[in-house]
Scaffold this active site. Structure first.
Site, short mmCIF file in Angstrom:
data_model
loop_
_atom_site.label_atom_id
_atom_site.label_comp_id
_atom_site.label_asym_id
_atom_site.label_seq_id
_atom_site.Cartn_x
_atom_site.Cartn_y
_atom_site.Cartn_z
N GLU A 155 0.83 -1.21 0.00
CA GLU A 155 0.00 0.00 0.00
C GLU A 155 0.86 1.26 0.00
O GLU A 155 0.52 2.25 -0.66
CB GLU A 155 -0.94 -0.01 1.21
CG GLU A 155 -1.94 -1.16 1.24
CD GLU A 155 -3.01 -1.05 0.18
OE1 GLU A 155 -3.08 -0.01 -0.50
OE2 GLU A 155 -3.80 -2.01 0.04
N GLU A 189 -18.21 -7.32 -3.04
CA GLU A 189 -16.84 -7.84 -3.05
C GLU A 189 -16.79 -9.23 -3.66
O GLU A 189 -15.89 -9.53 -4.44
CB GLU A 189 -16.28 -7.86 -1.63
CG GLU A 189 -16.03 -6.49 -1.03
CD GLU A 189 -14.79 -5.83 -1.57
OE1 GLU A 189 -14.79 -5.44 -2.76
OE2 GLU A 189 -13.81 -5.70 -0.82
N GLU A 231 -12.13 -0.47 -9.84
CA GLU A 231 -11.71 -1.37 -10.92
C GLU A 231 -12.73 -1.43 -12.06
O GLU A 231 -12.34 -1.49 -13.25
CB GLU A 231 -11.46 -2.77 -10.36
CG GLU A 231 -10.17 -2.90 -9.57
CD GLU A 231 -10.25 -2.30 -8.19
OE1 GLU A 231 -9.19 -2.04 -7.58
OE2 GLU A 231 -11.39 -2.06 -7.70
N THR A 287 -1.45 1.03 -10.23
CA THR A 287 -2.69 0.39 -9.80
C THR A 287 -3.49 1.27 -8.85
O THR A 287 -4.61 0.93 -8.50
CB THR A 287 -2.37 -0.97 -9.13
OG1 THR A 287 -3.56 -1.75 -9.05
CG2 THR A 287 -1.77 -0.77 -7.75
#
Length: 767
Positions: free
Chosen positions: A123, A357, A378, A481
């Site tokens: 992260e 999810e 995404e 990302t």
């Protein structure tokens, strides 16, 4: 045969006609978006971002994240004002340059990231390193003050480098794959588990590659490449990756294989790393993985979880993190595959108004206890990519669906909240930083079709640096990302000068250590037109490398011998200074002595001559001297040289009773490789250090000495010397396949704004 040939000639046209008709039918209910519609949607997204961003500033800063139900802040990932850094380049994308400059100056005041806190390596890299690098590269466009040497220098780049250094200890493992957690001050915490998810091992090449090119320090890119090679080496015989791996042993501890949680960005970074850094071996790795995915995971354009060793389905579920896959496929030109999966995914969104999810495909419903939606990006990311590639209006409608759902159900007085349950739209008190970094940015870029970041290469800027001119802002931005865009031209701009000395050094020495695929980075950028030439020359190059390696090993052995002799010589010189005389034996066997005591002479130099060392052969002349080298090369040619250690110490009985034969000393005399000259009694004999040239040193030791100055270590247990050696020794993970043909990634027609960089090497060659 002729009939078959004719059929195959018209088949593509039949398929195209069928696809076109299907597309017309599918788009029958899709509305048409006018420029005014797109402008309205774009401004709605800007308003959404501004509400969330201002809520963070008002209620949460300087904490990491906003709690939109409590209207306060909380530290989550590292106590470093994460949302502020994560959102910084979104301000530039949306054109809010005044606020960008204000926050840029605020972040630039921070001296470093020295803090006694444990953070996620993954992260911290994608959010902090990626965010700092992207904001650094946008400084010029936003009108922020630039240092001389930008884009290869600047306060945010130094901060990104500082964070990168503090992450390096995590990679100091037996395999080169990183631990999941690191302390920003002390390195890997004591007792840290070696179990890391696949994405946590592999999601570094974009940020670390950018750092290496911008700063001229190859250790970052080499470290990320070593981790990727190690992971690829440990794939199953089917070409599949597990979910979690022991970074010390390389043993898989979770063997379910998929493209979702814990694995997703591995595949994403293989494609983006290949594009950003022009590394064909990364595309080769992706192709191997994609083939296995299509063969074992793909079922009716869903991608189920399977066992990595047998390939049998273990979980027939869809995970929201898998929604990145259609966008990644668009980057390599496989738009139809991407659109088919995206249609499946968007049906889930329309079923709930959000994307849970986990979604159980056979049951057609959200999985129990995984029914939340944390405002993930995404799905909209893939929509944006595919729209750029296809201009399909269905994708605009899908984007508007997402915008309206979030605005309707997730908006609060103090920001936007995570959806706790997509079935009833209850909320949870958290707004993750990626909502501002990714979700709103991708939505904005979908509707802002003329945004500067979509530059197809029609415009560019010539930028003056202390090292010369370079081209910037020519398009082709690669998003990490976390949706932080990186300009490949800036990397070329910096590496064109900062890598010159590095490349000279690497070309001379890395040939002896690295495998062919790693050498391509230092042989210049490859383009498809060069591939055939490279393949033809490969065998010849390999033979030259083998010969150079043998020469290198011989140099190393000779150097080690010299270093041992130098140590011996220094010890003897120390003894020599204590002696009254030097006794030596010439090649004729005559004994002679040189008076050294009472300050009469000074040893000033030792000749650096080639010598032979070892045991003599029968009949071979042996030359015994007090040093390992003669003054005259001809005198020692083919002879075995031995060191004569018969120095008589001042306090020995032999010295007290010995009557030496005195040999007069001229003003300057060279005897047995030692230059001796007369000096007055009052002058002291200066200290003599053995002369060892840089040429021929073990290059690994030289490189680590340099890196030790450039990269100060963090953590008591982190040995940078050993770490650097392990990084440079990549032979454990050799790709024993010909992967050159896979370097067509940038030549595909999928993304118009990437096509220009298919000729990146030539495009930026002349300046």
């Amino acid at each position: 045969m002729r009939a078959d040939a004719g059929w195959w000639l018209i088949l593509p046209w039949v398929l195209c006609l069928g696809i076109g008709l299907a597309g017309v039918q599918a788009r029958g209910n899709v509305r048409t978006y006018t420029p005014q519609d797109l402008e309205r949607l774009r401004e709605d997204v800007r308003s959404m971002f501004q509400h969330a961003y201002q809520s963070y500033l008002d209620h949460a800063y300087p904490y990491d994240e906003l709690r939109p139900l409590s209207c306060d802040g909380v530290d989550t990932w590292g106590s470093y004002s994460l949302t502020l850094i994560d959102a910084l380049d979104t301000l530039a994308v949306m054109g809010n340059y005044s606020e960008f400059r204000r926050v840029y100056a605020l972040v630039a005041q921070r001296p470093n990231f020295d803090a006694d806190i444990n953070v996620s390596v993954f992260e911290t890299n994608i959010r902090i390193v990626g965010g700092l690098v992207a904001a650094h590269l946008m400084a010029q466009r936003a009108g922020a003050p630039l240092e001389p040497g930008w884009p290869c220098a600047g306060p945010l780049l130094r901060l990104a480098e500082d964070v990168g250094r503090r992450l390096l200890p995590a990679f100091n493992t037996e395999t080169g794959m990183p631990y999941g957690t690191v302390n920003l001050r002390h390195g890997v915490p004591s007792g840290e588990t070696p179990i890391t998810c696949t994405a946590g091992v592999s999601t570094f090449i974009v940020e670390f590659g950018a750092l290496s090119h911008l700063t001229g320090q190859p250790i970052f890119e080499a470290t990320a490449m070593r981790a990727l090679r190690a992971l690829f080496y440990h794939r199953s015989p089917l070409g599949l990756m597990g979910n979690h791996i022991d970074v010390q042993t390389g043993k898989w501890t979770a063997t379910d294989s998929g493209i979702g949680a814990g694995v997703d960005s591995y595949y994403e970074y293989l494609v983006k790393g290949a594009q950003l850094l022009q590394r064909p071996e990364l595309m080769h790795m992706f192709k191997v993985g994609q083939e296995a995915i299509d063969q074992h995971m793909r079922h009716d354009d869903w991608h189920f979880w399977v066992g990595m060793k047998q390939g049998a389905v273990t979980m027939p579920v869809f995970q929201s993190l898998e929604a990145f896959w259609p966008g990644t496929l668009s980057l390599i030109g496989e738009n139809m595959k991407g659109l088919k999966s995206l249609h499946n995914y968007h049906q889930i969104w329309k079923q709930y108004g959000f994307m849970p999810e986990f979604y159980n495909v056979p049951q057609g419903q959200a999985s129990s206890k995984r029914e939340g939606y944390p405002l993930r990006p995404e799905h909209i990311e893939s929509i944006m990519y595919l729209y750029r590639a296809t201009k399909d209006p269905f994708l605009l409608q899908a984007g508007e669906d997402i915008l309206r759902s979030i605005e309707h159900s997730a908006r609060t007085e103090c920001g936007y909240a995570t959806v706790k349950d997509v079935r009833d739209h209850t909320l949870e008190d958290r707004m993750e930083s990626f909502f501002l970094a990714e979700t709103t940015k991708y939505l904005y870029l979908l509707f802002d079709t003329n945004n500067w970041i979509h530059n197809p290469g029609n415009t560019a800027q010539i930028h003056e640096t202390p090292h010369g001119k370079c081209v910037l802002n020519a398009g082709g931005y690669i998003f990490n990302t976390e949706a932080h865009p990186i300009d490949p031209a800036a990397l070329k701009c910096c590496s064109s000068h900062s890598d010159r000395e590095i490349k000279d050094f690497m070309k001379e020495h890395l040939l002896d250590v690295l495998e062919p695929e790693s050498l391509l980075k230092f042989q210049g950028d490859l383009v498809p037109a060069r591939i055939q030439q490279i393949q033809a020359a490969r065998d010849h190059e390999m033979e030259q490398r083998r010969q150079r390696k043998q020469e290198y090993l011989k140099r190393i052995e000779d150097q080690r011998l010299k270093e041992r002799l130098a140590i011996k010589r220094k010890r003897e010189l120390d003894e020599l200074r204590k002696a009254k005389t030097v006794e030596y034996q010439s090649e004729k066997g005559d004994n002679a002595e040189i008076p050294l005591g009472q300050g009469t002479v000074e040893v000033v130099q030792i000749a650096d001559l080639n010598v032979t060392a070892g045991k003599e052969s029968p009949g071979q002349e042996v030359l015994e001297v007090p040093y390992e080298e003669e003054a005259n090369d001809n005198e020692i040619e083919g002879k075995v040289v031995r060191v004569n250690e018969m120095f008589e110490k001042e306090d020995s009985p032999e010295f007290q009773t010995h009557t030496p034969q005195i040999t007069p000393v001229k003003e300057e005399t060279t005897i047995q490789g030692v230059l001796i000259k007369r000096q007055s009694k009052d002058e002291a004999i200066e200290e003599l250090q053995p002369q060892v040239t840089t040429k021929g040193k073990n290059f690994v030791n030289t490189l680590t000495d340099v890196l030790k100055k450039l990269l100060p270590t963090h953590g008591e247990d982190f040995d940078l010397d050993e770490f650097t050696r392990s990084v440079m020794d990549q032979k454990s993970y050799v790709l024993n396949q010909n992967w050159y043909q896979d370097h067509f990634v940038m030549a595909c027609p999928a993304q118009s704004f990437l096509e220009r960089f298919s000729l990146q090497g030539e495009f930026f060659e002349d300046y």
